[in-house]
Design an enzyme around this catalytic site. Sequence first.
Site, mmCIF file in Angstrom:
data_model
loop_
_atom_site.group_PDB
_atom_site.id
_atom_site.type_symbol
_atom_site.label_atom_id
_atom_site.label_comp_id
_atom_site.label_asym_id
_atom_site.label_seq_id
_atom_site.Cartn_x
_atom_site.Cartn_y
_atom_site.Cartn_z
ATOM 1 N N ASP A 41 0.875 -1.172 0.000
ATOM 2 C CA ASP A 41 0.000 0.000 0.000
ATOM 3 C C ASP A 41 0.913 1.223 0.000
ATOM 4 O O ASP A 41 2.133 1.079 0.135
ATOM 5 C CB ASP A 41 -0.930 0.001 1.220
ATOM 6 C CG ASP A 41 -2.187 0.825 1.004
ATOM 7 O OD1 ASP A 41 -2.078 1.929 0.414
ATOM 8 O OD2 ASP A 41 -3.272 0.383 1.410
ATOM 9 N N HIS A 42 0.348 2.377 -0.165
ATOM 10 C CA HIS A 42 1.118 3.610 0.000
ATOM 11 C C HIS A 42 1.027 4.066 1.440
ATOM 12 O O HIS A 42 -0.037 3.963 2.070
ATOM 13 C CB HIS A 42 0.593 4.691 -0.952
ATOM 14 C CG HIS A 42 0.855 4.393 -2.393
ATOM 15 N ND1 HIS A 42 -0.128 4.397 -3.358
ATOM 16 C CD2 HIS A 42 1.999 4.042 -3.034
ATOM 17 C CE1 HIS A 42 0.404 4.090 -4.531
ATOM 18 N NE2 HIS A 42 1.696 3.859 -4.352
ATOM 19 N N TYR B 256 -5.050 2.966 1.371
ATOM 20 C CA TYR B 256 -6.115 2.104 0.836
ATOM 21 C C TYR B 256 -5.917 1.809 -0.642
ATOM 22 O O TYR B 256 -6.874 1.756 -1.425
ATOM 23 C CB TYR B 256 -7.499 2.686 1.097
ATOM 24 C CG TYR B 256 -7.787 2.988 2.548
ATOM 25 C CD1 TYR B 256 -7.071 2.351 3.562
ATOM 26 C CD2 TYR B 256 -8.775 3.893 2.928
ATOM 27 C CE1 TYR B 256 -7.325 2.610 4.903
ATOM 28 C CE2 TYR B 256 -9.046 4.157 4.258
ATOM 29 C CZ TYR B 256 -8.324 3.519 5.242
ATOM 30 O OH TYR B 256 -8.582 3.777 6.572
ATOM 31 N N HIS B 257 -4.675 1.616 -1.026
ATOM 32 C CA HIS B 257 -4.320 1.217 -2.390
ATOM 33 C C HIS B 257 -3.719 -0.186 -2.317
ATOM 34 O O HIS B 257 -2.572 -0.343 -1.897
ATOM 35 C CB HIS B 257 -3.298 2.193 -2.985
ATOM 36 C CG HIS B 257 -3.744 3.623 -2.985
ATOM 37 N ND1 HIS B 257 -2.862 4.683 -2.930
ATOM 38 C CD2 HIS B 257 -4.995 4.167 -3.053
ATOM 39 C CE1 HIS B 257 -3.548 5.821 -2.960
ATOM 40 N NE2 HIS B 257 -4.841 5.539 -3.029
ATOM 41 N N HIS B 258 -4.483 -1.189 -2.696
ATOM 42 C CA HIS B 258 -4.037 -2.579 -2.557
ATOM 43 C C HIS B 258 -3.294 -3.008 -3.814
ATOM 44 O O HIS B 258 -3.885 -3.049 -4.888
ATOM 45 C CB HIS B 258 -5.243 -3.510 -2.352
ATOM 46 C CG HIS B 258 -6.146 -3.060 -1.258
ATOM 47 N ND1 HIS B 258 -7.501 -3.267 -1.271
ATOM 48 C CD2 HIS B 258 -5.886 -2.403 -0.124
ATOM 49 C CE1 HIS B 258 -8.033 -2.759 -0.189
ATOM 50 N NE2 HIS B 258 -7.071 -2.226 0.523
#
Lengths: 191, 546
Positions: free
Chosen positions: B325-326, B479-481
């Site tokens: 994730d970031h 919330y970047h999978h």
Amino acid sequence: MELTRRDAAAALAAVGATGGVALGVRRAADEGSGGEGAEDGDAGPAWDGDGPPDDEAVRTAMTAVARTVYPEAVSGIDAFVEAFLGGRLDGSTHGEGIRAAVAEVESAARSWYDAPVADLAPADRDALLRELGADVAEENPDGTTAERVRYYVVNELLLALYASPTGGELVGIENPQGYAGGAESYQRGPR
Amino acid sequence: MSGAESVADGRSGEADIDRTPVPDADVCVVGAGPAGALVADRLAGDRDVVVLDAGPRFDPADRLARQERAIRPSYGRPDVWGVGGARDVYETAGDRSYPLNHARVKGVGGSTLHWQGMVMRLHEDDFNSASERGVGADWPIEYADLRPYYAEAEKELGVAGASDNPYAPPREEPHPMPAFEPSYSDSLFAEACEELGIDMHSVPNARNSEPYEGRSPCVGYGTCQPVCPSGAKYDATVHIERAEEKGATVVDRAPVERLEHDGDDRVTAAVYATPDGERHRQAADAFVVAAGGVETPRLLLLSASDRYPDGLANGSGHVGEFFMDHLFAGAGGTLDEETRQNHVGFYTSACDQFYDEADETQAPFKLEFFNYAGPSPVETALTGDDWGDALLDRLRDGYGNHVAMGGLVEQLPDAESRVTLADDRTDDRGNPVPRVEWSVGDRALDTIERANEIQVDILEELGADVEWVAGPDATGPAYHHMGTTRMSDDPDSGVVDADCRTHDLDNCWIASSSVFPTSGAMNPTLTIAALALRVADDVDARLSET
């Protein structure tokens, strides 16, 4: 600072309700028969405290509570609350939740102060809400009486006010969250 | 009907909806988020396309009620789009807890329903991290391969942007819409940044700065994340509706539980459940899995068979590994003047100046200048034990002079950071739930500190009283999978090839950020969209060959 029909329409738009047109008809029919006079209790609800309150009784009680939870700086509360509730008392789950919570506020007012909430002195209305626990409760539509009064009565009114442009301007933001105030105000400096 | 609690979330009723399989389908797409929607739209018309999504089809008329949920304190973020419950159980383990149900939406539109809508292209070196930065994994494709698809994706989503960013990768044409004007708050930052020699520039938004393809321009509701009532912010329902107009079939509340295959290494059917408790088999010539960075590997692992005992398309053993994730880096405080925050829910200026300084020890990172620092008065008004004049005084004291910066930092792929199946927890249909083990390495944590240093320098130059810093100990996911079905030319090193087709199964593609070998630090959705369009072209070409 006066709350206007535009504020009520904006507040309704923020929560996905309409109703202003039907309300306008009703207001015209009632012109001169209530209005600000209700503050003195001389146009109190016909509802006698038994069973669920009708729309007029809900409006009267909510307007009275609004005079407690809104700041002194706002005027035009009667028309604003009436217009807002015109869109919320729409037969929805939410509308019936308001009605039920108002019934509990009225029941407490009549039991503890021997008068409907609209007839209470300002200090007694404030005390009533606090004795119900609505000041310290966290809002919850399915919670205790205090939590439901907080959700359906106190926060309902505060949401309507502070999601409206006039309510926002009281704080210093003419385009508060929930109000579709355009994509220009964020570019402007302080006024 | 009004009221936040009046929204049904599409989990009941609808008995008359036909959710039976489509006969003779050419393409079955799993997931109606942005990747699945773009694939479906691109192929529909020429191909018989069916899209299966685990979640409901949300009623557009409920968006304002969802906005009320976003504002009222009794609703958490997952409640806005009905995430949670037995359907969405998950486990989290490892170094850091991962709040998965805050990070996704299940349903037609997917997580674009609650995203913020920031759409940058990855930088050229992001595709060559191992070669250029000495860490991570190279992609098997270059920026140049994706460049035309980036341009197409910007048109599809509707991107408002400008070409004033000297650090952005090369582009050949303007964005489809002009960028949003800078905010008043940006103008305050600009003076401080100029003193420090730090460049500010516009930022591309998947949000309409003017009417675009029948959708409204932004009208300033200010609740972009998690819901845009006006439709000015792009979400994938746009392409789902277009695909349906071209003849595609979209089936909601149809979670795919496994993919079946034949002896020729071809997927034959997607087995899905429907609300009536039935199971169905959707057959097709080609399958595109577009279920995001968690549910995509989960589906492959759930599809284990005698031939593929470790999960479908998992000959490499890497399905679920390299979950990334970031990382958020931020700082904020107050000024002794008005800053005009919370009129809109998106930001209008950024700084990519430090991005390509990345090397073995420093990750790429970008900086953001917030327009939504500090409390939102209406949200604050619904909490506390005061009302009347006392409440107004509190709101006035709390609002008006906040400033804040954010930033995103890349984390390196690590096989130990991964998505697996839980040993003994199942969802509402009895299938093992995802288990997310998220770990973050020192390079990312050190880079967060570097980002914080710059942020604090800017805030102090601005004259701010710095009141909070989100550093390595307070960071969280954006919330970047990403990364869980990585792309590689080598079947032993990745799950999909350079065309996003699985190495093990000839007719199965993955359209998702799960294919990112290394993530960069840019928000991933524009790259997801570009890859999805490229996948659609490859699917179409291969179907034409057969």
